[in-house]
Enzyme design. Structure first.
Site, mmCIF file in Angstrom:
data_model
loop_
_atom_site.group_PDB
_atom_site.id
_atom_site.type_symbol
_atom_site.label_atom_id
_atom_site.label_comp_id
_atom_site.label_asym_id
_atom_site.label_seq_id
_atom_site.Cartn_x
_atom_site.Cartn_y
_atom_site.Cartn_z
ATOM 1 N N CYS A 100 0.862 -1.179 0.000
ATOM 2 C CA CYS A 100 0.000 0.000 0.000
ATOM 3 C C CYS A 100 0.900 1.231 0.000
ATOM 4 C CB CYS A 100 -0.882 -0.012 1.240
ATOM 5 S SG CYS A 100 -1.966 1.424 1.375
ATOM 6 N N HIS A 142 -9.175 -3.844 -1.428
ATOM 7 C CA HIS A 142 -8.143 -3.051 -0.750
ATOM 8 C C HIS A 142 -8.482 -1.557 -0.822
ATOM 9 C CE1 HIS A 142 -3.759 -2.082 0.181
ATOM 10 N NE2 HIS A 142 -4.247 -0.932 -0.238
ATOM 11 N N GLU A 143 -8.826 -1.089 -2.023
ATOM 12 C CA GLU A 143 -9.089 0.349 -2.188
ATOM 13 C C GLU A 143 -10.350 0.764 -1.439
ATOM 14 O OE1 GLU A 143 -6.784 2.171 -3.123
ATOM 15 O OE2 GLU A 143 -5.567 0.551 -3.945
ATOM 16 N N HIS A 146 -10.045 1.508 2.202
ATOM 17 C CA HIS A 146 -9.561 2.842 2.575
ATOM 18 C C HIS A 146 -10.729 3.796 2.860
ATOM 19 C CE1 HIS A 146 -5.223 2.625 2.079
ATOM 20 N NE2 HIS A 146 -5.335 2.030 0.904
HETATM 21 NI NI NI Z 1 -3.695 1.084 -0.045
#
Ligand code: NI
Length: 177
Positions: A100, A142-143, A146
């Site tokens: 990341c 993953h995104e 966030h």
């Molecule tokens: Ni990330």
């Protein structure tokens, strides 16, 4: 157009819940996406979420053509995804290594759903809806994490599978984040 500073783990802004985008196709939104694209390209990332540059909006970009950081990864379409919703297809999980831009120099083994559906909007307000599998599905999860203040180390099950990229993968040129 500008490369923006990416916040690093420990910055409390990375832990906040992002807010929905309310207006599409605005000058501000296009400028933000342009900066995010420049930042992601400069750092050779597979994706970037707006909170990573300190903007608390539900907006992520991702895409992989041929990325030396992910040599075994399938190509992922270049995508702008706003106000996303992830829709579970089944319970099958798969472990995979993640990095990341907010956790530079490290990698961790993270379980993710192998396949899912996602739905949201592009910068013009047009619906984006796809089924994704494998690395594509991993990048989306993953995104979108966030946007709810979750960084991948929080998803690692075995912390022995978390460390510095250079130590985990000696001799492989995977970049420094
Ligand atoms: Ni990330």
């Amino acid at each position: 157009m500008a490369v923006r500073e990416v916040l690093r783990m420990g910055d409390p802004r990375l832990l906040e819940q992002a807010q929905p985008v309310e207006k599409f196709n605005t000058r501000e939104l296009h400028a933000l996406i342009s900066d995010m694209r420049d930042t992601m390209a400069a750092l050779d990332g597979a994706g970037l979420a707006a909170p990573q540059i300190g903007v608390g909006l539900q907006l992520v970009i991702f895409g992989v053509d041929d990325n030396p950081r992910y040599p075994d990864a399938d190509a992922v379409p270049q995508t702008v995804l706003i106000n996303p919703e992830l829709i579970r297809i089944d319970d099958e999980m798969e472990d995979g290594w993640e990095g990341c831009l907010s956790v530079p120099g490290m990698r961790g083994l993270v379980p993710r759903f192998l396949r899912l559906r996602y739905r949201g909007f592009d910068e013009f307000g047009k619906v984006v809806e796809r089924t994704a599998e494998g690395f594509h599905a991993r990048v989306v999860q993953h995104e979108c994490d966030h946007l709810i203040g979750v960084l991948y180390p929080m998803r690692i099950r075995d912390m022995r599978q978390f460390g510095f990229t250079e130590e985990l993968f000696p001799g492989e040129d995977l970049g420094d984040d």
